[in-house]
Write a protein that holds these residues in place. Structure first.
Motif, mmCIF file in Angstrom:
data_model
loop_
_atom_site.group_PDB
_atom_site.id
_atom_site.type_symbol
_atom_site.label_atom_id
_atom_site.label_comp_id
_atom_site.label_asym_id
_atom_site.label_seq_id
_atom_site.Cartn_x
_atom_site.Cartn_y
_atom_site.Cartn_z
ATOM 1 N N ALA A 176 0.834 -1.200 0.000
ATOM 2 C CA ALA A 176 0.000 0.000 0.000
ATOM 3 C C ALA A 176 0.872 1.255 0.000
ATOM 4 O O ALA A 176 0.582 2.228 -0.704
ATOM 5 N N LEU A 177 1.959 1.230 0.772
ATOM 6 C CA LEU A 177 2.872 2.370 0.792
ATOM 7 C C LEU A 177 3.514 2.578 -0.582
ATOM 8 O O LEU A 177 3.614 3.707 -1.069
ATOM 9 N N ALA A 178 3.931 1.482 -1.207
ATOM 10 C CA ALA A 178 4.545 1.585 -2.534
ATOM 11 C C ALA A 178 3.539 2.119 -3.548
ATOM 12 O O ALA A 178 3.879 2.950 -4.398
ATOM 13 N N ARG A 179 2.291 1.643 -3.446
ATOM 14 C CA ARG A 179 1.247 2.108 -4.365
ATOM 15 C C ARG A 179 0.998 3.606 -4.180
ATOM 16 O O ARG A 179 0.899 4.360 -5.153
ATOM 17 N N HIS A 207 1.732 6.565 -6.877
ATOM 18 C CA HIS A 207 0.647 7.491 -7.224
ATOM 19 C C HIS A 207 1.140 8.937 -7.100
ATOM 20 O O HIS A 207 0.928 9.762 -8.000
ATOM 21 N N THR A 208 1.836 9.227 -6.010
ATOM 22 C CA THR A 208 2.381 10.568 -5.800
ATOM 23 C C THR A 208 3.412 10.908 -6.863
ATOM 24 O O THR A 208 3.399 12.015 -7.422
ATOM 25 N N ARG A 209 4.296 9.954 -7.165
ATOM 26 C CA ARG A 209 5.331 10.200 -8.172
ATOM 27 C C ARG A 209 4.720 10.442 -9.545
ATOM 28 O O ARG A 209 5.184 11.298 -10.304
ATOM 29 N N LEU A 210 3.663 9.690 -9.889
ATOM 30 C CA LEU A 210 3.001 9.886 -11.184
ATOM 31 C C LEU A 210 2.380 11.278 -11.274
ATOM 32 O O LEU A 210 2.466 11.947 -12.312
#
Length: 107
Positions: free
Chosen positions: A58-61, A65-68
């Motif tokens: 979930a943290l990676a997702r 999402h933030t990076r995108l």
């Protein structure tokens, strides 16, 4: 000296290896069946373990999402800067064309 563990100092902390609790005389018999309490405890433990294992995903997702979103914002900023550059270039070309036309008319 081989003494049994106490509540404060059990022989082992693993619940599966501890001796089962003896039924108390103060509680009514059958107040909570062993099947319900054990399966509920195991299910909640498994759910907790599953949730704990899914936290990094979930943290990676969320991180992706933030990076995108950051990348999209950067691309928009670059497009806007390029559009402003092209607009200034077009305005300068328009001014040169007007000047050239005015010079041609004057002569």
């Amino acid at each position: 000296m081989n003494t049994a563990g106490t509540i404060d100092r059990p022989l082992t902390h693993d619940p599966k290896k501890q001796a089962p609790m003896k039924p108390s005389t103060s509680e009514p018999a059958g107040s909570a069946t062993e099947f319900v309490t054990m399966t509920g405890a195991i299910d909640s433990r498994q759910n907790r373990n599953r949730e704990m294992q899914l936290i990094p995903e979930a943290l990676a997702r969320a991180h992706m999402h933030t990076r995108l979103h950051e990348a999209e914002r950067d691309r928009q900023a670059l497009r806007l800067a390029a559009a402003r550059r092209m607009q200034r270039r077009a305005e300068r070309a328009s001014l040169r064309a007007r000047r050239a036309l005015a010079m041609a008319v004057m002569q």
